[in-house]
Design an enzyme around this catalytic site. Structure first.
Site, short mmCIF file in Angstrom:
data_model
loop_
_atom_site.label_atom_id
_atom_site.label_comp_id
_atom_site.label_asym_id
_atom_site.label_seq_id
_atom_site.Cartn_x
_atom_site.Cartn_y
_atom_site.Cartn_z
N CYS A 1 61.68 -58.68 -59.56
CA CYS A 1 60.36 -58.28 -59.18
C CYS A 1 59.83 -58.71 -57.83
CB CYS A 1 59.47 -58.53 -60.57
SG CYS A 1 57.76 -57.99 -59.90
N GLU B 1 60.66 -51.18 -58.32
CA GLU B 1 62.05 -51.66 -58.18
C GLU B 1 62.83 -50.26 -57.22
OE1 GLU B 1 63.37 -54.43 -58.51
OE2 GLU B 1 62.51 -55.25 -60.33
#
Length: 261
Positions: free
Chosen positions: A2, A119
């Site tokens: 992340c 992402e």
């Protein structure tokens, strides 16, 4: 991993959502951001036992707090705070053994609230120069609720600051991640771990032992999340605004471009 996320809720909203008793609103104000990057200030919820003149050893019940921390954990033993930029994530598979994280995992756990996270998916089709093309996706709760990412925090003392300097301590944090599977795993092989509402109190309690902490966490793909493509503008940390989380139309599978979800 992340590496970017969005968090636009006000401190007052987070105090209500996470039942914070010690909000520290004056020092916990972090501007809304749709492009949080490593070393940025972020909101964090934690529980700490208040220290008073009558109780210097911090005995008693922990109190839930809202604080502003810097994203990128700096271990207490670090000689330089720059190490934090490389410690924005901690793998849950090794967090209990890694020297940088094990003490924080034992007693300094937190929740990092987010609207969602980004992402980048590597497309099969390279660009005109033969380089890989990456499509950013925004991943967020189906119900548009708060994403409660599991985190750890540390307190690092700057050795260059005098004992009485108000800014001699750095409060920093990291996001716990796990292996990604199913649809989200096709975007990236790692994903954040989340703390559901029923597990918040146990996860935050610094008195809880580490033996069964992993049972309190939920991999993102099991938490009812939606992923959709967004503008490549999010790749530049100077860009910020709600337009970054606006969905792009998925490509038509008949035009030869790749459709992911």
């Amino acid at each position: 991993m992340c590496g970017r996320y969005a968090s636009s809720r006000s401190p007052e909203d987070l105090v209500e959502e996470f039942e914070v008793l010690d909000p520290r609103l004056e020092s916990a104000v972090v501007p809304p951001s749709w492009n949080i990057a490593p070393t940025d200030p972020v909101h964090a919820i934690m529980e700490r036992t208040p220290r008073t003149d009558d109780d210097p050893d911090r005995e008693g019940d922990p109190v839930r707090q809202l604080r502003a921390l810097r994203w990128g954990l700096v271990p207490s033993w670090a000689k330089d705070e720059k190490i934090g930029s490389r410690m924005i994530n901690a793998r849950v598979e090794t967090v209990a053994e890694k020297p940088a994280f094990r003490k924080a995992f034992a007693s300094r756990r937190c929740i990092l609230p987010a609207d969602g996270y980004y992402e980048w998916y590597v497309l099969d089709q390279p660009d005109a120069k033969g380089k890989p093309q990456k499509q950013p996706f925004f991943i967020h709760p189906d119900d548009s609720g708060v994403l409660a990412m599991a985190g750890l925090y540390e307190i690092w003392r700057d050795p260059s600051k005098p004992e009485d300097a108000e800014d001699r301590f750095r409060w920093t944090c990291t996001v716990l991640t796990t292996e990604a599977t199913d649809e989200l795993g096709r975007i990236h092989d790692r994903m954040p771990l989340l703390v559901d509402r029923a597990s918040r109190a146990e996860w935050l309690d610094p008195r809880r032992t580490v033996a069964d902490l992993s049972s309190l966490l939920t991999p993102a793909q099991q938490a009812g999340l939606t992923a959709y493509p967004v503008s490549a503008a999010v790749g530049n940390v100077r860009n910020n605004g709600p337009e970054l989380v606006a969905p792009l139309a998925l490509a038509d599978p008949d035009d030869g471009q790749e459709t992911l979800l």
